[in-house]
Design a protein around this motif. Structure first.
Motif, short mmCIF file in Angstrom:
data_model
loop_
_atom_site.label_atom_id
_atom_site.label_comp_id
_atom_site.label_asym_id
_atom_site.label_seq_id
_atom_site.Cartn_x
_atom_site.Cartn_y
_atom_site.Cartn_z
N ARG A 212 0.89 -1.28 -0.07
CA ARG A 212 0.02 0.10 0.19
C ARG A 212 0.98 1.20 -0.01
N MET A 213 0.38 2.11 -0.77
CA MET A 213 1.11 3.57 -0.98
C MET A 213 0.35 4.73 -0.48
N SER A 231 5.65 10.51 0.98
CA SER A 231 5.19 9.16 0.69
C SER A 231 5.48 8.24 1.79
N TRP A 233 5.05 3.95 2.08
CA TRP A 233 5.24 2.68 1.62
C TRP A 233 4.93 1.73 2.78
N PRO A 235 4.36 -2.01 3.07
CA PRO A 235 4.39 -3.32 2.18
C PRO A 235 3.29 -4.45 2.94
N GLU A 244 7.94 -0.25 7.07
CA GLU A 244 7.32 1.13 6.58
C GLU A 244 8.51 2.08 6.09
#
Length: 570
Positions: A212-213, A231, A233, A235, A244
């Motif tokens: 997920r971003m 941003s 990220w 996973p 993270e």
């Protein structure tokens, strides 16, 4: 003849029951589900990940749905699981808090949506009232709106709908958020969001098996262009249950002189599960920021959490900065916008830029009993280049970093080192309201004598003293109006110039003095419109007057500030 047939029938039933009992797996539970699209068509080949929420987010099984869209597993330890479903051509779905009970079967229905079907549902108002089990307009399926049933080996249904009862807001994340605001909660530093009209946007995007971003950005053009980008990220799909990676970039110009600030933060955290009782989250962040010239820093951090016994947990922390207190409090999208504000303050010392920093070591133990928890912790803080906020005639000192949007400024208060202790209590009153309280004994920079800007070095009048503090917080939602309120107050003995026990403040979302946050949904509008207002140091407490050419100059751990506006989630 009929009696013989009846007897043979009962014998067959008995044989089947004995065979079923022999094939049962004592101590394990069963999960069976089906994956459907919005029209109810089963989806074959859907990837299904089962994630144990009790084991810190560890993936325990990976399944594929068959030609009927069904998936099944019968060797699950009792507990709470998250189910993540991914199908080509559809948006991924995450189902949380699915309870699996020993020797029982849990039925799960998962619906995957397309972007077009979700936007079409958002665009059109329903012609008739929807039933309680209808799918909402949100892009992800919701635990509170799907049917979950459990039955025992005799076939009797023992639970339906949400096994935990009530709504689970974390399962209904919107996909995008737009905020139009004015003001800032941390005025005085170019590192933070400007205290000026600005527009921020965040977006939540699933990227298949990569996780997920979340991306966020903000732009302001008042008194010079200012832009930020962040941003995040994830996973594993969650900040609490996996690694993270965070990237933040900020650039802004001040006035016609063309003075420019640039700042960058790169943070990566890994999560390692050591057996069933120990969880390690460790990583490091790289910081680079400055005005005209830049300063950089590499800061590792680690947190070890161990389950000692039922309800008992121990924690060891080694870090430079408090963890982000926003995750889970305001939702992922608003938290991504808050990451734009995560750069440390940039100060000037002896004519060169420096970054606020330090080291924090903590050992704590926590006891959870039902819906309440108790925590005791001892810690040591060693701070350097500690930021002190001020307001007034900052131009009298070249080391005062003036805010471009207000009369606020920053000053390098120097270094400090101290030991401290904390006792905290938290209780969930009901589904809507929660209270917390903290007592802390810790050090902070304090004035020694009369502060005077005409002295060779103002920080020579600062000294580290230990203080007592008592703080409380209440947060909740008013049922009828759906107004979300969070209010906290922190009392500190004596006079301080810097904040004390920042890790405790971050963990329990408390600020010095009186803090008030309000989120009010606006009715009658499509989507999720909210009016938001955040007040920091509402009573303007803790200000210390500084003698000098401008008698109105004052220093404080946190300035009184306000941030308000509207937000729209879709």
């Amino acid at each position: 003849m009929k009696s013989i047939v009846r007897t043979l029938g009962w014998v067959m039933v008995g044989v089947l029951l004995i065979a079923a009992s022999a094939s049962a797996k004592p101590g394990f539970g069963t999960l069976s589900g089906v994956v459907l699209d919005p029209s109810g068509t089963p989806q074959m080949g859907a990837s299904v990940w089962l994630i144990s929420e009790d084991a810190g987010g560890r993936i325990v099984s990976q399944l594929l749905s068959n030609q009927y869209g069904a998936f099944f597993t019968d060797r699950l330890k009792p507990g709470t699981y998250a189910v993540r479903v991914s199908v080509a051509g559809f948006l991924p779905a995450m189902e949380r808090h699915v309870t699996v009970v020993s020797n029982l079967t849990t039925l799960l229905r998962v619906q995957v949506d397309t972007v077009f079907s979700s936007l079409d549902t958002l665009r059109r108002k329903p012609d008739a009232p929807t039933e309680e089990d209808d799918w909402k307009w949100v892009l992800r399926s919701s635990t509170a709106t799907r049917t979950i049933m459990q039955w025992d080996d005799s076939g009797n249904t023992i639970a339906s709908n949400n096994p935990l009862g009530g709504d689970l807001p974390d399962a209904q994340h919107p996909r995008a958020l737009v905020q139009v605001t004015n003001g800032a909660l941390k005025p005085g530093s170019a590192s933070n969001l400007p205290s000026a009209p600005a527009t921020a946007v965040s977006y939540d995007q699933q990227i298949g098996s990569l996780g997920r971003m979340l991306v966020a950005g903000q732009m302001s053009l008042d008194r010079g262009a200012s832009g930020s980008f962040a941003s995040v990220w994830l996973p594993s799909g969650s900040a609490e249950n996996g690694p993270e990676t965070i990237f933040v970039w900020r650039q802004s110009k001040f006035g016609a002189g063309g003075v420019e600030f640039q700042g960058m933060r790169l943070d990566h955290t890994e999560q390692i599960t050591l057996g069933d009782r120990i969880l390690l989250r460790a990583g490091a962040e790289y910081l680079r920021a400055g005005i005209v010239t830049s300063a950089s820093s590499l800061r590792p951090h680690a947190q070890l959490t161990a389950t000692l016994a039922s309800g008992w947990m121990a924690t060891v922390i080694f870090a430079a900065n408090p963890p982000s207190e926003q995750w889970g409090r305001t939702g992922a999208l608003e938290s991504a916008i808050d990451e734009l504000d995560s750069l440390p303050p940039v100060l000037f010392h002896n004519g060169r830029p420096v970054l606020e920093g330090g080291w924090h070591q903590e050992v704590g133990v926590k006891k959870t009993v039902g819906n309440q928890s108790f925590e005791l912790a001892a810690f040591h803080d060693s701070s350097r280049n500690q930021a002190i906020f001020g307001t007034g005639g900052a131009a009298t000192n070249p080391e005062f970093v003036q805010d471009a949007f207000s009369s606020a400024f920053l000053y390098d208060g120097g270094n400090s080192s101290f030991w401290g202790a904390r006792a905290a209590y938290r209780k969930k009153l009901n589904d809507d309201w929660e209270v917390a309280a903290i007592y802390a004994w810790a050090g902070a920079l304090s004035p020694e004598g009369v502060l005077d800007t005409t002295s060779p070095d103002l920080r020579d009048n600062f000294i580290t003293r230990t203080h007592h503090s008592l703080s409380g917080r209440i947060t909740g939602k008013i049922p009828k109006s759906q107004t979300q309120i969070s209010a906290s107050y922190k009392w500190v003995s004596g006079t301080t110039l810097s904040r004390m026990d920042q890790f405790g403040e971050a963990a329990y979302q408390m600020d010095p003095n009186l803090h008030l946050s309000i989120r009010q949904p606006l009715p009658g509008l499509n989507g999720r419109w909210e009016a938001l207002a955040d007040f920091s140091n509402l009573l303007a407490q803790g200000y210390v007057t500084v003698n000098g050419q401008d008698s109105r100059m004052m220093l404080a751990p946190v300035l009184r500030s306000f941030r308000g506006g509207v937000s729209f989630q879709f």
